[in-house]
Design an enzyme around this catalytic site. Structure first.
Site, short mmCIF file in Angstrom:
data_model
loop_
_atom_site.label_atom_id
_atom_site.label_comp_id
_atom_site.label_asym_id
_atom_site.label_seq_id
_atom_site.Cartn_x
_atom_site.Cartn_y
_atom_site.Cartn_z
N ASP A 92 0.85 -1.18 0.00
CA ASP A 92 0.00 0.00 0.00
C ASP A 92 0.89 1.24 0.00
O ASP A 92 2.10 1.15 0.18
CB ASP A 92 -1.00 0.01 1.17
CG ASP A 92 -0.35 -0.05 2.54
OD1 ASP A 92 0.88 -0.23 2.61
OD2 ASP A 92 -1.06 0.08 3.54
N TYR A 129 2.96 4.67 0.92
CA TYR A 129 3.64 5.11 2.14
C TYR A 129 2.69 6.00 2.94
O TYR A 129 2.05 6.90 2.39
CB TYR A 129 4.90 5.89 1.79
CG TYR A 129 5.95 5.07 1.09
CD1 TYR A 129 6.67 4.08 1.77
CD2 TYR A 129 6.23 5.27 -0.26
CE1 TYR A 129 7.64 3.32 1.13
CE2 TYR A 129 7.21 4.51 -0.91
CZ TYR A 129 7.91 3.54 -0.21
OH TYR A 129 8.86 2.78 -0.84
N PHE A 164 6.59 1.14 -4.25
CA PHE A 164 7.98 1.31 -3.81
C PHE A 164 8.54 2.69 -4.11
O PHE A 164 9.64 3.02 -3.69
CB PHE A 164 8.90 0.23 -4.39
CG PHE A 164 8.61 -1.15 -3.90
CD1 PHE A 164 9.07 -1.56 -2.66
CD2 PHE A 164 7.86 -2.04 -4.66
CE1 PHE A 164 8.79 -2.83 -2.18
CE2 PHE A 164 7.58 -3.31 -4.20
CZ PHE A 164 8.05 -3.71 -2.96
N HIS A 224 11.18 -10.25 0.52
CA HIS A 224 10.92 -8.82 0.37
C HIS A 224 12.22 -8.03 0.63
O HIS A 224 13.07 -8.46 1.42
CB HIS A 224 9.85 -8.40 1.39
CG HIS A 224 9.24 -7.07 1.14
ND1 HIS A 224 9.82 -5.90 1.58
CD2 HIS A 224 8.11 -6.70 0.48
CE1 HIS A 224 9.07 -4.87 1.22
NE2 HIS A 224 8.02 -5.33 0.56
#
Length: 218
Positions: A56, A58, A69, A176
């Site tokens: 989702d 920031y 990202f 991740h």
């Protein structure tokens, strides 16, 4: 909030978006109406070549720009993006000059989050609103145009798109890039060169991963 026209006929915009939009009207949310569909606006389905899925936006005001990202030009690199760039330097010998990944999106990298809205300081608060259906529908639509390269970082992305990659697609699944997990398989995975090798083998142009957003705008 204007819909991304190339994607506007997806079932999500008929079945799910009206209720989500109504809930958003009563909240001060990020990244805001001008950037909520930035990933789809910058990468139409026929242009998509690579899929990178985030979770989702920031939750810090001024940071998110609607791309997974990615952050606004003036924002210091978040920790996961620092690790992404560190891996790129090991892989390609270079990395972008800032955290705005719009230049990836313009080259066909679909930078979608599974949730496209968040409240300030409350990561994941809209995760169960039905946004995830948009990610799956968008990826399926992009697959109709050509084989895709999937870069799936972490269990969340891998679960969210489970069953969609086909034998003709490239799938790179690793841990991740978060500092909590990057050393468990993300570092050393060389996703950027692997995607470009696959694109070249198909007769397609590679992604210029390290192009800075300021250079892309010139």
């Amino acid at each position: 909030m204007s819909l991304p026209q190339a994607w506007a006929d997806l079932a999500f915009f008929r079945d799910d978006w009206p209720a989500i939009a109504a809930r958003l009207r009563d909240q001060d949310w990020l990244p805001g109406p001008e950037r909520v569909f930035a990933a789809l606006a910058l990468t139409p389905p026929e242009a998509a070549r690579v899929v990178i899925l985030g979770q989702d936006p920031y939750p810090t005001p001024g940071h998110a720009n609607g791309l997974a990202f990615s952050v606004t030009l003036e924002t210091p690199l978040p920790r996961s993006l620092k690790n992404i760039y560190a891996e790129m330097r090991d892989d390609l010998g270079t990395a972008p000059a800032n955290g705005d990944l719009g230049h990836w999106a313009r080259q066909g990298v679909l930078l979608l989050n599974t949730s496209l809205s968040v409240l300030p300081g409350q990561a994941g608060v809209h995760a169960k609103w039905g946004w995830d259906r948009l990610a799956r529908q968008a990826v399926a639509r992009a697959q109709a145009a050509r084989p895709l390269a999937f870069i799936l970082w972490g269990a969340h992305a891998q679960k969210a798109l489970a069953g969609l990659p086909r034998p003709q697609d490239l799938v790179i699944e690793t841990a991740h890039p978060s500092p909590l997990s990057a050393r468990r398989g993300f570092f050393g995975s060389r996703p950027f060169s692997r995607v470009n090798d696959w694109l070249r083998a198909r007769g397609d142009m590679p992604i210029d991963w390290a192009l800075s957003e300021s250079a892309a705008a010139r």
